[in-house]
Design an enzyme around this catalytic site. Structure first.
Site, PDB file in Angstrom:
ATOM      1  N   ARG A 213      -9.071  -2.043 -34.448  1.00 50.82           N
ATOM      2  CA  ARG A 213      -8.987  -0.879 -35.348  1.00 50.82           C
ATOM      3  C   ARG A 213     -10.310  -0.134 -35.362  1.00 50.82           C
ATOM      4  O   ARG A 213     -11.282  -0.563 -34.771  1.00 50.82           O
ATOM      5  CB  ARG A 213      -8.601  -1.331 -36.761  1.00 50.82           C
ATOM      6  CG  ARG A 213      -9.594  -2.287 -37.386  1.00 50.82           C
ATOM      7  CD  ARG A 213      -9.192  -2.678 -38.806  1.00 50.82           C
ATOM      8  NE  ARG A 213     -10.057  -3.750 -39.292  1.00 50.82           N
ATOM      9  CZ  ARG A 213      -9.928  -4.359 -40.464  1.00 50.82           C
ATOM     10  NH1 ARG A 213      -8.945  -4.024 -41.285  1.00 50.82           N
ATOM     11  NH2 ARG A 213     -10.754  -5.310 -40.833  1.00 50.82           N
TER      12      ARG A 213
ATOM     13  N   CYS B 118     -14.156   8.255 -33.214  1.00 54.79           N
ATOM     14  CA  CYS B 118     -15.473   8.841 -33.482  1.00 54.79           C
ATOM     15  C   CYS B 118     -15.287   9.877 -34.590  1.00 54.79           C
ATOM     16  O   CYS B 118     -14.426  10.758 -34.482  1.00 54.79           O
ATOM     17  CB  CYS B 118     -16.006   9.492 -32.205  1.00 54.79           C
ATOM     18  SG  CYS B 118     -17.510  10.431 -32.492  1.00 54.79           S
TER      19      CYS B 118
ATOM     20  N   ASN C 296      -9.757   3.480 -44.288  1.00 51.29           N
ATOM     21  CA  ASN C 296     -10.043   2.128 -44.764  1.00 51.29           C
ATOM     22  C   ASN C 296     -11.442   1.722 -44.337  1.00 51.29           C
ATOM     23  O   ASN C 296     -11.765   1.762 -43.153  1.00 51.29           O
ATOM     24  CB  ASN C 296      -9.050   1.121 -44.177  1.00 51.29           C
ATOM     25  CG  ASN C 296      -9.197  -0.253 -44.823  1.00 51.29           C
ATOM     26  OD1 ASN C 296      -8.738  -0.470 -45.945  1.00 51.29           O
ATOM     27  ND2 ASN C 296      -9.865  -1.166 -44.141  1.00 51.29           N
ATOM     28  N   GLU C 297     -12.268   1.377 -45.308  1.00 49.99           N
ATOM     29  CA  GLU C 297     -13.618   0.862 -45.045  1.00 49.99           C
ATOM     30  C   GLU C 297     -14.341   1.637 -43.945  1.00 49.99           C
ATOM     31  O   GLU C 297     -14.533   1.130 -42.832  1.00 49.99           O
ATOM     32  CB  GLU C 297     -13.578  -0.622 -44.686  1.00 49.99           C
ATOM     33  CG  GLU C 297     -13.253  -1.501 -45.867  1.00 49.99           C
ATOM     34  CD  GLU C 297     -13.547  -2.987 -45.616  1.00 49.99           C
ATOM     35  OE1 GLU C 297     -13.674  -3.376 -44.451  1.00 49.99           O
ATOM     36  OE2 GLU C 297     -13.640  -3.732 -46.590  1.00 49.99           O
TER      37      GLU C 297
ATOM     38  N   GLU D 223     -10.096  -4.816 -52.767  1.00 51.29           N
ATOM     39  CA  GLU D 223      -9.728  -6.054 -52.082  1.00 51.29           C
ATOM     40  C   GLU D 223     -10.573  -7.183 -52.673  1.00 51.29           C
ATOM     41  O   GLU D 223     -11.797  -7.138 -52.610  1.00 51.29           O
ATOM     42  CB  GLU D 223     -10.001  -5.947 -50.575  1.00 51.29           C
ATOM     43  CG  GLU D 223      -9.210  -4.843 -49.895  1.00 51.29           C
ATOM     44  CD  GLU D 223      -9.472  -4.752 -48.390  1.00 51.29           C
ATOM     45  OE1 GLU D 223     -10.097  -5.667 -47.827  1.00 51.29           O
ATOM     46  OE2 GLU D 223      -9.070  -3.737 -47.789  1.00 51.29           O
TER      47      GLU D 223
ATOM     48  N   TRP E 277     -13.296 -14.222 -41.232  1.00 56.46           N
ATOM     49  CA  TRP E 277     -14.272 -13.493 -40.414  1.00 56.46           C
ATOM     50  C   TRP E 277     -15.717 -13.940 -40.544  1.00 56.46           C
ATOM     51  O   TRP E 277     -16.585 -13.435 -39.838  1.00 56.46           O
ATOM     52  CB  TRP E 277     -14.179 -11.996 -40.693  1.00 56.46           C
ATOM     53  CG  TRP E 277     -14.139 -11.628 -42.163  1.00 56.46           C
ATOM     54  CD1 TRP E 277     -13.019 -11.352 -42.895  1.00 56.46           C
ATOM     55  CD2 TRP E 277     -15.240 -11.526 -43.071  1.00 56.46           C
ATOM     56  NE1 TRP E 277     -13.355 -11.071 -44.205  1.00 56.46           N
ATOM     57  CE2 TRP E 277     -14.716 -11.167 -44.329  1.00 56.46           C
ATOM     58  CE3 TRP E 277     -16.622 -11.693 -42.949  1.00 56.46           C
ATOM     59  CZ2 TRP E 277     -15.513 -10.985 -45.464  1.00 56.46           C
ATOM     60  CZ3 TRP E 277     -17.423 -11.508 -44.080  1.00 56.46           C
ATOM     61  CH2 TRP E 277     -16.864 -11.155 -45.311  1.00 56.46           C
TER      62      TRP E 277
ATOM     63  N   GLU F 104      -5.725 -11.670 -38.397  1.00 52.52           N
ATOM     64  CA  GLU F 104      -6.123 -12.250 -39.682  1.00 52.52           C
ATOM     65  C   GLU F 104      -5.214 -13.381 -40.138  1.00 52.52           C
ATOM     66  O   GLU F 104      -5.066 -13.638 -41.327  1.00 52.52           O
ATOM     67  CB  GLU F 104      -6.233 -11.133 -40.727  1.00 52.52           C
ATOM     68  CG  GLU F 104      -7.394 -10.212 -40.396  1.00 52.52           C
ATOM     69  CD  GLU F 104      -7.571  -9.032 -41.335  1.00 52.52           C
ATOM     70  OE1 GLU F 104      -6.689  -8.792 -42.181  1.00 52.52           O
ATOM     71  OE2 GLU F 104      -8.594  -8.338 -41.206  1.00 52.52           O
ATOM     72  N   GLN F 105      -4.614 -14.090 -39.173  1.00 53.98           N
ATOM     73  CA  GLN F 105      -3.679 -15.160 -39.555  1.00 53.98           C
ATOM     74  C   GLN F 105      -4.366 -16.296 -40.306  1.00 53.98           C
ATOM     75  O   GLN F 105      -3.724 -17.049 -41.019  1.00 53.98           O
ATOM     76  CB  GLN F 105      -2.935 -15.686 -38.335  1.00 53.98           C
ATOM     77  CG  GLN F 105      -3.826 -16.099 -37.194  1.00 53.98           C
ATOM     78  CD  GLN F 105      -3.023 -16.499 -35.980  1.00 53.98           C
ATOM     79  OE1 GLN F 105      -2.622 -17.628 -35.864  1.00 53.98           O
ATOM     80  NE2 GLN F 105      -2.750 -15.562 -35.087  1.00 53.98           N
ATOM     81  N   MET F 106      -5.713 -16.435 -40.185  1.00 58.13           N
ATOM     82  CA  MET F 106      -6.409 -17.507 -40.900  1.00 58.13           C
ATOM     83  C   MET F 106      -6.966 -17.025 -42.248  1.00 58.13           C
ATOM     84  O   MET F 106      -7.767 -17.712 -42.876  1.00 58.13           O
ATOM     85  CB  MET F 106      -7.556 -18.056 -40.034  1.00 58.13           C
ATOM     86  CG  MET F 106      -7.121 -18.603 -38.692  1.00 58.13           C
ATOM     87  SD  MET F 106      -5.902 -19.934 -38.843  1.00 58.13           S
ATOM     88  CE  MET F 106      -6.951 -21.256 -39.451  1.00 58.13           C
ATOM     89  N   HIS F 107      -6.567 -15.839 -42.684  1.00 61.17           N
ATOM     90  CA  HIS F 107      -7.074 -15.261 -43.940  1.00 61.17           C
ATOM     91  C   HIS F 107      -6.070 -15.531 -45.053  1.00 61.17           C
ATOM     92  O   HIS F 107      -4.912 -15.143 -44.971  1.00 61.17           O
ATOM     93  CB  HIS F 107      -7.243 -13.754 -43.744  1.00 61.17           C
ATOM     94  CG  HIS F 107      -8.016 -13.066 -44.828  1.00 61.17           C
ATOM     95  ND1 HIS F 107      -7.614 -13.043 -46.146  1.00 61.17           N
ATOM     96  CD2 HIS F 107      -9.173 -12.367 -44.775  1.00 61.17           C
ATOM     97  CE1 HIS F 107      -8.497 -12.347 -46.846  1.00 61.17           C
ATOM     98  NE2 HIS F 107      -9.448 -11.927 -46.039  1.00 61.17           N
TER      99      HIS F 107
END
Ligand code: GAL
Length: 648
Positions: A103, A107, A141-142, A314, A322, A362-365
């Site tokens: 993601r 620019c 986003n961010e 969030e 991460w 992000e499956q481990m989040h």
């Protein structure tokens, strides 16, 4: 004061949406953020929109009584779009394009991508702008996540040249401002100026600083482009962006001018692991986060939006994916983080994410739910926090106490020319913030351009560029004020001031910094039973006598009327003593706290948060009456526990 979560209906079969929505409401959540990465599902092919699923998702969530924050999907341009315009991606400092497949591969300066953003945001605004379930919009986003603010693309180069032309008017003014006579770096026209990368050795710091200013301005206009479409199409809805932790690559005060609510994404355990904290702190607070990480950002982002409105978009609910290591929070921490945000004035705390995804990056989040839809430990803590919020009722904002002046430009300047590997502006600011918080003080972190009236005490950890407006403001203030090392050390053009540092501050305080040194780890200057490390200055103070001297006898702290200048980076305990003295001068009550305990006053309530792994007894830790009128908890605060009482 609301709770919410981040939800991705496009990740889940439609037949579980209604149950998800019902369970959210049952858990005490009332807001839900959706949509911010869904471009490929909203517009699967160029110009072909598939609104049906999003219509149904919004209806399902709205029917359950949930209020929706709709994200614009511009952080994730789909493959077809990138392929149609391959030069829209950012170029990194080594000249490499940032590829598709995750993601933020765009620019900020690319006019074609900006036009695409206008198109998709307009389409969303027209479809949902007046939908009754939509209460707010999140732009993108961010901004800057994954190091994406500064780009060295052709579009950025062209934009930079125009930006320079507007700023300097003619090229000789730029040459003079940057000092380009040095090393024959002079230009004959703006079109000759490239970005400051791929040079043989370091580029001219003035060139770098202007590039950072330009990059920041690009974020401001990129964000404004979206807000200008959304505001008229969606009257009465809040404009929000979600900022990050320990992140200074663009000026959040400037972006905040166009927002109604500044929100941020709070991952205390990830931040502890990824930033400068010592190994001892990383172990001690591995499952809690350092006691000042979340509070620092709450107090920072409250100052980033004109009306002081802010929220946590969030909130970490369990292990993230991460950081270098990703432990689980102590039982109770998710509730503590939630209520600490509320105590600092958050309007919303929204958990990331509703359900853990079993696929992709992000499956481990963790989420509030496990991938099998069973509750993760954070779910019951969110429920508890919802009850806590009921219990504390409405609270008025707290009166101003301590202002800490924070400048994004200062961060860019010191990044560009640290002069010592361990001179990190953000760390200096955090160090001083932490010293203030250890005295139980409420702190507002504000822009140097913000109004200073009403503050009992002001701390500027370092402001290298001091402008006339600030000097005039300072001259009108009676409150004790501290300027930290390197304040006034540069002109706006990144040069040493003619009369030497602290430059314009000399108008209020006649001192001169005649030499500076940076100190490698282990090379310290003892001061009483404390230490100065990293940075020390030699100061000619004329008739002003030193308020503090190193053991060698060199003055490092000077006071003149209500203003102090500190020419060093002393340890935190030394700073705490200095702040206690300043607070006493300002008649502000301080309460020195044990290492793991933090306080925060909100209206008529005082909150206490235990970041330790052992229980604490409040009446042992705090002076004053032992029979407090508790609205949450009691005198004994367990590990990761909290209490709130009617303040004396
Ligand atoms: C944030 C981001 C989210 C998600 C989260 C994971 O930085 O906004 O989309 O990636 O981190 O912790």
């Amino acid at each position: 004061m609301k709770l919410g979560c981040c939800y991705y209906p496009e990740h889940w079969p439609e037949d579980i949406w209604a149950d998800d929505a019902r369970r959210m409401a049952d858990m005490g959540l009332s807001q839900v953020r959706i949509g911010e990465f869904a471009w490929s599902r909203i517009e699967p092919d160029p110009g072909r929109f598939d609104w049906d699923w999003l219509d149904r998702a919004i209806a399902t969530l709205g029917d359950a009584g949930l209020e929706i924050i709709l994200g614009t999907p511009t952080a994730t341009p789909p493959k077809w779009l990138v392929d149609s315009m391959p030069d829209m991606v950012a170029i990194d400092a080594d000249g490499r394009p940032r590829g598709f497949g995750s993601r933020r591969h765009y620019c900020f300066s690319h006019p074609g991508y900006r036009a695409q953003c206008q198109r998709i945001v307009t389409a969303l605004a027209e479809r949902y702008g007046e939908h009754p379930a939509i209460v707010a919009w999140q732009t993108d986003n961010e901004y800057g996540c994954h190091d994406t603010i500064v780009s060295y693309s052709q579009a950025a180069t062209a934009g930079f040249r125009r930006w320079l032309e507007r700023k300097y008017g003619d090229i000789s003014a730029l040459n003079t401002a940057w000092g380009n006579v040095f090393w024959s770096m002079e230009y004959r026209s703006f079109d000759e100026v490239d970005p400051p990368n791929l040079t043989v050795t370091e580029p001219n710091p003035a060139h770098v600083l202007d590039y950072r200013r330009f990059a920041s301005d690009e974020v401001v206009t990129f964000n404004k482009l979206q807000v200008d479409i959304l505001r008229p199409a969606s009257p009465g809805r809040d404009m929000i962006h979600n900022y990050m932790g320990f992140f200074t690559e663009f000026d959040h005060h400037d972006v905040g001018q166009d927002l109604d609510v500044a929100s941020w994404d709070s991952y205390p355990l990830g931040f502890l692991e990824q930033f400068w904290f010592s190994d001892e702190e990383k172990l001690r607070y591995a499952r809690q986060g350092h006691p000042d990480i979340a509070a620092f950002h709450h107090d920072l982002y409250r100052g980033c939006c004109a009306g002081g409105r802010w929220s946590v978009m969030e909130q970490q609910p369990g292990p993230v994916n991460w950081a270098r290591y990703n432990p689980a929070p102590l039982p109770g921490m998710v509730r503590l983080w939630t209520m600490e945000a509320i105590a600092h004035g958050a309007e919303l705390v929204s958990y990331f994410r509703w359900r853990q995804a079993a696929f992709a990056q992000e499956q481990m989040h963790a989420g509030l739910l496990r991938p099998d839809s069973g509750e993760a430990p954070a779910a019951s803590e969110a429920r508890q926090a919802a009850q806590d919020i009921e219990a504390i009722g409405d609270n008025r904002p707290t009166a101003k106490s301590v202002a800490l002046l924070f400048s994004y430009e200062a961060a860019w300047l010191f990044d560009t020319q640290p002069q010592g590997a361990s001179f990190r502006y953000l760390e200096l600011v955090f160090d001083m913030y932490s010293a203030l918080r250890q005295l139980g003080l409420n702190v507002d972190i504000i822009s140097p351009r913000a109004a200073l009236d009403g503050y009992g005490m002001i701390v500027a950890p370092s402001l290298p560029i001091l402008d006339d407006q600030l000097i005039t403001q300072i001259a009108a203030v009676d409150a004790p004020i501290l300027f930290g090392p390197r304040s006034g050390s540069k002109t706006p053009d990144f040069a040493i001031p003619e009369a030497l540092p602290p430059g314009p501050l000399q108008r209020l305080m006649p001192i001169k910094v005649s030499r500076v040194e940076s100190l490698r780890p282990g090379l310290v200057e003892p001061i009483a039973s404390h230490e100065i490390s990293r940075w020390i200055e030699q100061i000619d103070a004329g008739t002003i006598t030193a308020e503090a001297r190193t053991d060698k006898g060199d003055g490092i702290l000077f006071a003149h009327e209500n203003i102090r200048y500190l020419g060093a980076w002393p340890d935190q305990a030394w700073m705490t003593n200095l702040f206690a003295k300043m607070a006493a001068e300002a008649n502000i009550t301080t309460r020195p706290l044990p290492r793991d305990l933090r306080l925060r006053q909100l209206g008529s309530l005082c909150f206490a948060f235990n970041y330790g792994t052992a229980a604490l007894t409040l009446s042992d830790c705090l002076a004053g009456s032992a029979d407090r009128e508790f609205v949450l908890g009691s005198d004994l605060i367990g590990p990761a526990g909290l209490a709130a009482w009617v303040a004396d």
